[in-house]
Design a protein around this motif. Structure first.
Motif, PDB file in Angstrom:
ATOM      1  N   ALA A   1      29.375  -8.698 -12.368  1.00 43.12           N
ATOM      2  CA  ALA A   1      28.717 -10.002 -12.553  1.00 43.12           C
ATOM      3  C   ALA A   1      29.474 -10.853 -13.562  1.00 43.12           C
ATOM      4  CB  ALA A   1      27.275  -9.791 -12.997  1.00 43.12           C
ATOM      5  N   LEU A   2      29.875 -10.272 -14.682  1.00 37.67           N
ATOM      6  CA  LEU A   2      30.579 -11.045 -15.699  1.00 37.67           C
ATOM      7  C   LEU A   2      31.943 -11.508 -15.204  1.00 37.67           C
ATOM      8  CD1 LEU A   2      29.779  -9.005 -18.947  1.00 37.67           C
ATOM      9  CD2 LEU A   2      28.764 -11.176 -18.205  1.00 37.67           C
ATOM     10  N   GLY A   3      32.539 -10.762 -14.266  1.00 41.77           N
ATOM     11  CA  GLY A   3      33.869 -11.118 -13.781  1.00 41.77           C
ATOM     12  C   GLY A   3      33.896 -11.936 -12.518  1.00 41.77           C
ATOM     13  N   HIS A   4      32.742 -12.213 -11.918  1.00 42.78           N
ATOM     14  CA  HIS A   4      32.754 -12.749 -10.561  1.00 42.78           C
ATOM     15  C   HIS A   4      33.345 -14.148 -10.451  1.00 42.78           C
ATOM     16  CE1 HIS A   4      29.008 -14.993 -11.489  1.00 42.78           C
ATOM     17  NE2 HIS A   4      29.220 -15.659 -10.368  1.00 42.78           N
ATOM     18  N   ASP A   5      33.327 -14.920 -11.527  1.00 38.26           N
ATOM     19  CA  ASP A   5      33.849 -16.295 -11.475  1.00 38.26           C
ATOM     20  C   ASP A   5      35.045 -16.510 -12.395  1.00 38.26           C
ATOM     21  OD1 ASP A   5      32.328 -17.378  -9.486  1.00 38.26           O
ATOM     22  OD2 ASP A   5      30.922 -18.443 -10.788  1.00 38.26           O
ATOM     23  N   LEU A   6      35.733 -15.454 -12.785  1.00 38.02           N
ATOM     24  CA  LEU A   6      36.854 -15.608 -13.718  1.00 38.02           C
ATOM     25  C   LEU A   6      37.925 -16.556 -13.184  1.00 38.02           C
ATOM     26  CD1 LEU A   6      37.556 -11.965 -15.013  1.00 38.02           C
ATOM     27  CD2 LEU A   6      36.375 -13.827 -16.203  1.00 38.02           C
ATOM     28  N   GLY A   7      38.086 -16.610 -11.872  1.00 35.82           N
ATOM     29  CA  GLY A   7      39.136 -17.436 -11.288  1.00 35.82           C
ATOM     30  C   GLY A   7      38.668 -18.779 -10.788  1.00 35.82           C
ATOM     31  N   HIS A   8      37.458 -19.178 -11.167  1.00 37.73           N
ATOM     32  CA  HIS A   8      36.943 -20.451 -10.667  1.00 37.73           C
ATOM     33  C   HIS A   8      37.721 -21.620 -11.256  1.00 37.73           C
ATOM     34  CE1 HIS A   8      34.192 -22.816  -8.379  1.00 37.73           C
ATOM     35  NE2 HIS A   8      33.407 -21.776  -8.150  1.00 37.73           N
ATOM     36  N   THR A   9      37.848 -22.652 -10.451  1.00 41.49           N
ATOM     37  CA  THR A   9      38.601 -23.845 -10.830  1.00 41.49           C
ATOM     38  C   THR A   9      37.828 -24.717 -11.801  1.00 41.49           C
ATOM     39  OG1 THR A   9      37.619 -24.989  -8.959  1.00 41.49           O
ATOM     40  CG2 THR A   9      39.773 -23.946  -8.604  1.00 41.49           C
ATOM     41  N   PRO A  10      38.506 -25.668 -12.448  1.00 42.62           N
ATOM     42  CA  PRO A  10      37.773 -26.737 -13.136  1.00 42.62           C
ATOM     43  C   PRO A  10      37.040 -27.594 -12.098  1.00 42.62           C
ATOM     44  CG  PRO A  10      40.105 -27.270 -13.043  1.00 42.62           C
ATOM     45  CD  PRO A  10      39.966 -25.855 -12.538  1.00 42.62           C
ATOM     46  N   PHE A  11      36.013 -28.291 -12.536  1.00 39.62           N
ATOM     47  CA  PHE A  11      35.234 -29.210 -11.690  1.00 39.62           C
ATOM     48  C   PHE A  11      34.525 -28.501 -10.546  1.00 39.62           C
ATOM     49  CE2 PHE A  11      39.144 -31.568 -13.060  1.00 39.62           C
ATOM     50  CZ  PHE A  11      38.541 -32.223 -14.142  1.00 39.62           C
ATOM     51  N   GLY A  12      34.151 -27.245 -10.757  1.00 47.20           N
ATOM     52  CA  GLY A  12      33.325 -26.534  -9.798  1.00 47.20           C
ATOM     53  C   GLY A  12      33.958 -26.416  -8.437  1.00 47.20           C
ATOM     54  N   HIS A  13      33.125 -26.510  -7.407  1.00 47.99           N
ATOM     55  CA  HIS A  13      33.627 -26.338  -6.048  1.00 47.99           C
ATOM     56  C   HIS A  13      34.470 -27.526  -5.591  1.00 47.99           C
ATOM     57  CE1 HIS A  13      31.658 -22.541  -5.237  1.00 47.99           C
ATOM     58  NE2 HIS A  13      30.558 -23.014  -5.784  1.00 47.99           N
ATOM     59  N   ALA A  14      34.390 -28.649  -6.288  1.00 54.00           N
ATOM     60  CA  ALA A  14      35.278 -29.775  -5.979  1.00 54.00           C
ATOM     61  C   ALA A  14      36.724 -29.376  -6.218  1.00 54.00           C
ATOM     62  CB  ALA A  14      34.907 -30.997  -6.817  1.00 54.00           C
ATOM     63  N   GLY A  15      36.986 -28.718  -7.347  1.00 53.22           N
ATOM     64  CA  GLY A  15      38.343 -28.245  -7.628  1.00 53.22           C
ATOM     65  C   GLY A  15      38.790 -27.188  -6.647  1.00 53.22           C
ATOM     66  N   GLU A  16      37.871 -26.301  -6.262  1.00 55.29           N
ATOM     67  CA  GLU A  16      38.199 -25.258  -5.297  1.00 55.29           C
ATOM     68  C   GLU A  16      38.548 -25.872  -3.944  1.00 55.29           C
ATOM     69  OE1 GLU A  16      36.393 -21.004  -3.703  1.00 55.29           O
ATOM     70  OE2 GLU A  16      35.022 -22.508  -4.515  1.00 55.29           O
ATOM     71  N   ARG A  17      37.760 -26.843  -3.505  1.00 59.27           N
ATOM     72  CA  ARG A  17      38.045 -27.495  -2.221  1.00 59.27           C
ATOM     73  C   ARG A  17      39.415 -28.162  -2.239  1.00 59.27           C
ATOM     74  NH1 ARG A  17      32.614 -29.112  -2.612  1.00 59.27           N
ATOM     75  NH2 ARG A  17      33.260 -31.125  -3.435  1.00 59.27           N
ATOM     76  N   ALA A  18      39.742 -28.812  -3.350  1.00 57.07           N
ATOM     77  CA  ALA A  18      41.019 -29.513  -3.436  1.00 57.07           C
ATOM     78  C   ALA A  18      42.189 -28.545  -3.321  1.00 57.07           C
ATOM     79  CB  ALA A  18      41.090 -30.303  -4.744  1.00 57.07           C
ATOM     80  N   LEU A  19      42.148 -27.433  -4.068  1.00 57.96           N
ATOM     81  CA  LEU A  19      43.252 -26.476  -4.003  1.00 57.96           C
ATOM     82  C   LEU A  19      43.327 -25.804  -2.638  1.00 57.96           C
ATOM     83  CD1 LEU A  19      43.280 -24.722  -7.501  1.00 57.96           C
ATOM     84  CD2 LEU A  19      44.805 -26.500  -6.629  1.00 57.96           C
ATOM     85  N   ASN A  20      42.184 -25.510  -2.045  1.00 55.08           N
ATOM     86  CA  ASN A  20      42.199 -24.884  -0.722  1.00 55.08           C
ATOM     87  C   ASN A  20      42.791 -25.825   0.326  1.00 55.08           C
ATOM     88  OD1 ASN A  20      41.465 -22.714   1.135  1.00 55.08           O
ATOM     89  ND2 ASN A  20      39.909 -24.116   1.899  1.00 55.08           N
ATOM     90  N   ARG A  21      42.595 -27.113   0.127  1.00 54.04           N
ATOM     91  CA  ARG A  21      43.094 -28.106   1.078  1.00 54.04           C
ATOM     92  C   ARG A  21      44.606 -28.265   0.983  1.00 54.04           C
ATOM     93  NH1 ARG A  21      39.245 -31.576   0.312  1.00 54.04           N
ATOM     94  NH2 ARG A  21      40.217 -32.637  -1.445  1.00 54.04           N
ATOM     95  N   VAL A  22      45.157 -28.202  -0.218  1.00 53.14           N
ATOM     96  CA  VAL A  22      46.572 -28.534  -0.378  1.00 53.14           C
ATOM     97  C   VAL A  22      47.480 -27.307  -0.444  1.00 53.14           C
ATOM     98  CG1 VAL A  22      46.084 -30.737  -1.493  1.00 53.14           C
ATOM     99  CG2 VAL A  22      46.337 -28.679  -2.906  1.00 53.14           C
TER     100      VAL A  22
END
Length: 336
Positions: free
Chosen positions: A104-125
């Protein structure tokens, strides 16, 4: 009997036969001398808790970008709530709380800045795609400790990698403890996002669909109690809720997508955040030699696009803004 012997004896005597026992772990990628005081899962929990990536979560967005107020969730407070809820589930089912807490403590260690907006941007490019659940494992195993990684146990890494459904594409974790984290992640964010949306005056409690409230109860405490009790009463070799409770939980999540996550308050800054992340990505992919020294060192065995994603995903919201301003916003100056 010393502390570790007591812990192992406790696991053997108390934990469910379906629980993951420390002595039966699949182990680590690199063998290590056992800790004389802690089980392997306790050791993993401590490594995650003391990692740089974990501390950075306090400055990463959960849902509302740059909210004015001290009481909105961040990625760190979300992680702590997931941990608490997952441990409660594990305790009711006599599962291994240490493994549960570590995943649980490690589940989001790699999350982007700006929440899922940042994740969507990196996944797109990024040509390789980007998913925060996999980046969380990469962060722990490849990026932490100056590139040495945390060398976590297989069970903790599996719990982190499979904590998200990914639109039904990600398999269930192999341990019930990992499944507890997966359930807790969704239940926690649905309930705390309701609280944050009420605080932001995007919705009110009375707006929640009555069919869900009738089953789960009114208020966060009542809803969590209903869900945990349902998991306790309906789980066996797989963790699950009763169908009517799961349906009510799904209805609340659907309500949030339709009324909160797409609202102007939540979405108002997301287009700017995504554009910022995409421009940072393009800049460093065109000039990877301008990455900080650590990330330049990854280029020996890592594609530039992945190293750039590593750098950007590790940024806090504020640091991403500062780097963007330094690169692209002109500075005013005066001649003395």
């Amino acid at each position: 009997m010393d502390s570790k012997e007591y812990q192992l004896a406790f696991e053997e005597a108390y934990l469910s036969p379906l629980a993951a026992h420390s002595v039966r772990s699949r182990g680590r990628s690199r063998e290590e001398e056992p800790c004389p005081l802690r089980t392997d899962y306790q050791r993993d929990r401590d490594r995650i808790l003391h990692s740089n990536a974990f501390r950075r979560l306090k400055h990463k967005t959960q849902v509302f970008l740059a909210p004015r107020g001290d009481h909105y969730r961040t990625r760190l407070t979300h992680t702590l709530e997931v941990s608490q809820l997952a441990r409660t589930i594990a305790r009711t089912l006599r599962l291994n709380e240490d493994l549960t807490e570590a995943a649980a403590l490690g589940h989001d260690l790699g999350h982007t800045p700006f929440g899922h907006a940042g994740e969507r941007a990196l996944n797109r490019v990024c040509p390789f795609g980007f998913a925060h659940h996999l980046q969380s494992v990469r962060t722990a195993e490849r990026l932490e400790r100056g590139g040495k990684g945390l060398n976590l146990t297989w069970e903790v890494k599996n719990g982190i990698a499979c904590h998200s459904r990914g639109g039904g594409k990600i398999p269930l974790p192999k341990t019930l403890e990992g499944q507890a984290v997966r359930l807790a992640d969704k239940v926690a964010y649905v309930n705390h996002d309701i609280e944050d949306a009420v605080r932001a005056e995007v919705i009110s409690e009375s707006d929640l669909p009555w069919e869900a409230v009738y089953v789960l109860g009114r208020g966060k405490s009542a809803r969590l109690t209903t869900v945990i009790r349902s998991i306790m009463e309906n789980s066996g070799e797989t963790l699950r809720m009763a169908p009517e409770v799961q349906q009510a939980q799904d209805l609340l999540e659907q309500f949030l997508f339709e009324n909160v996550y797409t609202s102007p308050v939540a979405k108002g800054q997301e287009a700017k955040a995504e554009a910022m992340v995409e421009r940072l990505y393009a800049y460093y992919c065109a000039a990877p030699e301008r990455l900080p020294e650590f990330y330049r060192g990854l280029l020996a065995d890592t594609p530039p696009e992945r190293a750039v994603c590593d750098y950007i995903a590790g940024m806090s919201d504020q640091y991403a803004v500062e780097v963007y301003e330094d690169l692209f916003i002109p500075r005013f100056w005066t001649k003395a």
